[in-house]
Motif scaffolding. Structure first.
Motif, PDB file in Angstrom:
ATOM      1  N   ALA A   1      -4.905  -8.778 -17.140  1.00 19.21           N
ATOM      2  CA  ALA A   1      -4.935  -8.615 -15.679  1.00 19.21           C
ATOM      3  C   ALA A   1      -4.073  -9.659 -14.983  1.00 19.21           C
ATOM      4  N   VAL A   2      -3.576  -9.282 -13.816  1.00 22.42           N
ATOM      5  CA  VAL A   2      -2.768 -10.180 -12.989  1.00 22.42           C
ATOM      6  C   VAL A   2      -3.680 -10.943 -12.046  1.00 22.42           C
ATOM      7  N   LEU A   3      -3.638 -12.275 -12.118  1.00 25.97           N
ATOM      8  CA  LEU A   3      -4.456 -13.123 -11.262  1.00 25.97           C
ATOM      9  C   LEU A   3      -3.710 -13.421  -9.970  1.00 25.97           C
ATOM     10  N   ILE A   4      -4.400 -13.320  -8.860  1.00 25.22           N
ATOM     11  CA  ILE A   4      -3.774 -13.612  -7.577  1.00 25.22           C
ATOM     12  C   ILE A   4      -4.648 -14.557  -6.771  1.00 25.22           C
ATOM     13  N   ASP A   5      -4.054 -15.182  -5.773  1.00 26.82           N
ATOM     14  CA  ASP A   5      -4.765 -16.053  -4.842  1.00 26.82           C
ATOM     15  C   ASP A   5      -4.661 -15.457  -3.449  1.00 26.82           C
ATOM     16  N   HIS A   6      -5.613 -15.824  -2.601  1.00 29.03           N
ATOM     17  CA  HIS A   6      -5.611 -15.306  -1.244  1.00 29.03           C
ATOM     18  C   HIS A   6      -4.354 -15.741  -0.488  1.00 29.03           C
ATOM     19  N   GLU A   7      -3.822 -14.780   0.297  1.00 25.39           N
ATOM     20  CA  GLU A   7      -2.698 -15.004   1.203  1.00 25.39           C
ATOM     21  C   GLU A   7      -1.406 -15.363   0.480  1.00 25.39           C
ATOM     22  N   ARG A   8      -1.291 -14.945  -0.783  1.00 25.45           N
ATOM     23  CA  ARG A   8      -0.029 -15.048  -1.533  1.00 25.45           C
ATOM     24  C   ARG A   8       0.490 -13.629  -1.742  1.00 25.45           C
ATOM     25  N   GLU A   9       1.672 -13.345  -1.200  1.00 24.49           N
ATOM     26  CA  GLU A   9       2.187 -11.972  -1.207  1.00 24.49           C
ATOM     27  C   GLU A   9       2.652 -11.558  -2.604  1.00 24.49           C
ATOM     28  N   PHE A  10       2.412 -10.278  -2.931  1.00 24.69           N
ATOM     29  CA  PHE A  10       2.897  -9.687  -4.170  1.00 24.69           C
ATOM     30  C   PHE A  10       3.222  -8.233  -3.881  1.00 24.69           C
ATOM     31  N   GLY A  11       3.863  -7.573  -4.818  1.00 29.25           N
ATOM     32  CA  GLY A  11       4.279  -6.191  -4.583  1.00 29.25           C
ATOM     33  C   GLY A  11       3.862  -5.263  -5.697  1.00 29.25           C
ATOM     34  N   VAL A  12       3.558  -4.036  -5.342  1.00 28.60           N
ATOM     35  CA  VAL A  12       3.317  -2.953  -6.301  1.00 28.60           C
ATOM     36  C   VAL A  12       4.031  -1.732  -5.754  1.00 28.60           C
ATOM     37  N   GLY A  13       5.026  -1.244  -6.489  1.00 29.59           N
ATOM     38  CA  GLY A  13       5.789  -0.101  -6.001  1.00 29.59           C
ATOM     39  C   GLY A  13       6.487  -0.429  -4.699  1.00 29.59           C
ATOM     40  N   ARG A  14       6.290   0.418  -3.702  1.00 32.25           N
ATOM     41  CA  ARG A  14       6.956   0.245  -2.409  1.00 32.25           C
ATOM     42  C   ARG A  14       6.073  -0.416  -1.364  1.00 32.25           C
ATOM     43  N   VAL A  15       5.061  -1.142  -1.840  1.00 32.86           N
ATOM     44  CA  VAL A  15       4.122  -1.773  -0.914  1.00 32.86           C
ATOM     45  C   VAL A  15       4.057  -3.274  -1.180  1.00 32.86           C
ATOM     46  N   LEU A  16       4.165  -4.052  -0.096  1.00 35.39           N
ATOM     47  CA  LEU A  16       3.918  -5.490  -0.169  1.00 35.39           C
ATOM     48  C   LEU A  16       2.453  -5.736   0.166  1.00 35.39           C
TER      49      LEU A  16
ATOM     50  N   LEU B   1      -4.372  -6.474   2.455  1.00 37.83           N
ATOM     51  CA  LEU B   1      -3.416  -6.091   3.491  1.00 37.83           C
ATOM     52  C   LEU B   1      -2.240  -5.383   2.834  1.00 37.83           C
ATOM     53  N   LEU B   2      -1.959  -4.160   3.281  1.00 35.95           N
ATOM     54  CA  LEU B   2      -0.884  -3.338   2.719  1.00 35.95           C
ATOM     55  C   LEU B   2       0.231  -3.202   3.746  1.00 35.95           C
ATOM     56  N   ARG B   3       1.443  -3.626   3.376  1.00 29.25           N
ATOM     57  CA  ARG B   3       2.619  -3.530   4.239  1.00 29.25           C
ATOM     58  C   ARG B   3       3.672  -2.665   3.534  1.00 29.25           C
ATOM     59  N   PRO B   4       3.744  -1.379   3.841  1.00 27.69           N
ATOM     60  CA  PRO B   4       4.722  -0.504   3.183  1.00 27.69           C
ATOM     61  C   PRO B   4       6.156  -0.903   3.543  1.00 27.69           C
ATOM     62  N   ARG B   5       7.023  -0.910   2.558  1.00 30.88           N
ATOM     63  CA  ARG B   5       8.435  -1.219   2.805  1.00 30.88           C
ATOM     64  C   ARG B   5       9.086  -0.134   3.661  1.00 30.88           C
ATOM     65  N   SER B   6       8.491   1.066   3.675  1.00 34.27           N
ATOM     66  CA  SER B   6       9.056   2.190   4.417  1.00 34.27           C
ATOM     67  C   SER B   6       8.814   2.090   5.913  1.00 34.27           C
ATOM     68  N   GLY B   7       7.971   1.149   6.336  1.00 32.79           N
ATOM     69  CA  GLY B   7       7.645   1.039   7.748  1.00 32.79           C
ATOM     70  C   GLY B   7       6.436   1.840   8.158  1.00 32.79           C
ATOM     71  N   ALA B   8       5.734   2.419   7.199  1.00 37.72           N
ATOM     72  CA  ALA B   8       4.495   3.132   7.494  1.00 37.72           C
ATOM     73  C   ALA B   8       3.473   2.141   8.045  1.00 37.72           C
ATOM     74  N   PRO B   9       2.390   2.611   8.631  1.00 37.29           N
ATOM     75  CA  PRO B   9       1.426   1.701   9.271  1.00 37.29           C
ATOM     76  C   PRO B   9       0.917   0.605   8.335  1.00 37.29           C
TER      77      PRO B   9
END
Length: 309
Positions: free
Chosen positions: A69-84, A100-108
């Protein structure tokens, strides 16, 4: 395409699942026990959650997934596919995370939540993906308190506290049982400090009410924490069969109430809300959310996408 359709499309077609599993997709685990079944596969989770999972009774396949598994910390950005993506503390134990999901496409921009504690962190977003919880959705049971449990202990009652998850078990133990001896179901004991093998107070999962180990315990009182209607009916039948068992209902301590959720929603920028979860709780929560001025779309359990549990 409407904003709502864009959100649902994002959640259904990207490479990421949240608290759910699908072939060829990576699963983000938000909270310990948020997944009805922990399916082996590629996992991402906060490091505290993965450490908690390491204590659980996992199958060899699940343990292999944990090791990778990939370990992450709060408020450190990572990406999966087209989503930050980035996680924020949900205010709940074991590295509980909102996502928090931020699509690279500009979706909501969306903030996914499973359950929220009193220290939940906000994030500016266009959609808040909210799971109905009785602590704020209904005006019924009040949070369980230490005083209530202490009163039963003083009467030397044999008490079982039924909870929905290891997260709720930890909150009940820390906030309601200080100084009291308690035991717990084997599923919970690895995650609860101070649990003893013998005690008059027991913390038990909702779905283990008919188990053999509980049948062997003397019980005079039961407390149902955050029990949806089908669970409450099952516990009621169990109490009637046991005879002489008094029941009470309460909500989980340490969670956001209506005032807390209202403040969080405003700090997120008063986003639109996609509401999911238990139908009875969601229906009650829908009315209140609209009263405070929120734009709410209901996503009932029967029609939820795989992402939503």
């Amino acid at each position: 395409m409407s904003d709502r359709e864009a959100v649902l499309r994002l959640l259904a077609r990207e490479r990421l699942c949240v608290d759910a599993f699908a072939p060829g997709r990576t699963t983000f685990l938000s909270h310990l026990g948020a997944q009805p079944r922990l399916v082996p596969g590629p996992w991402i989770a906060h490091r505290e959650l993965l450490m908690a999972l390491a204590l659980a009774n996992l199958t060899p396949e699940q343990r292999e997934s944990l090791a990778r598994a990939v370990l992450i910390d709060h408020e450190r950005e990572f990406g999966v596919g087209r989503v930050l993506l980035s996680t924020l503390a949900s205010g709940l134990p074991f590295g509980g995370s909102s996502l928090l999901l931020r699509p690279r496409s500009g979706a909501p921009v969306c903030l996914y939540t499973w359950a929220l504690g009193q220290e939940a962190r906000p994030a500016t977003c266009e959609w808040l993906l909210l799971r109905a919880q009785p602590e704020w959705a209904t005006e019924g049971a009040a949070p369980l308190t230490a005083r209530q449990v202490q009163a039963l202990a003083a009467l030397e009652e044999e008490v079982v506290i039924f909870v929905p998850s290891a997260v709720a078990a930890r909150q009940v133990a820390e906030l309601c049982l200080p100084g009291l001896e308690f035991t717990a179901h084997p599923r919970f004991t690895p995650h609860l400090e101070g649990a003893r093998s013998q005690a008059k107070i027991a913390i038990w999962p909702h779905d283990a009410v008919d188990g053999a180990s509980l049948a062997r315990r003397p019980v005079s009182a039961g407390i149902m924490v955050d029990a949806p209607e089908p669970t409450a009916a099952t516990v009621q039948r169990w109490a009637e069969k046991r005879g002489g068992v008094s029941l009470a209902a309460a909500s989980c301590p340490g969670r956001l109430d209506r005032a807390g959720l209202l403040a969080l929603w405003r700090r997120c920028g008063a986003p639109k809300i996609l509401l999911r979860g238990d139908p009875a709780w969601a229906a009650a929560g829908l009315s209140w959310l609209r009263e405070i001025g929120a734009t709410v779309e209901l996503q009932p359990d029967a029609t939820q996408l795989g992402l939503f549990v």
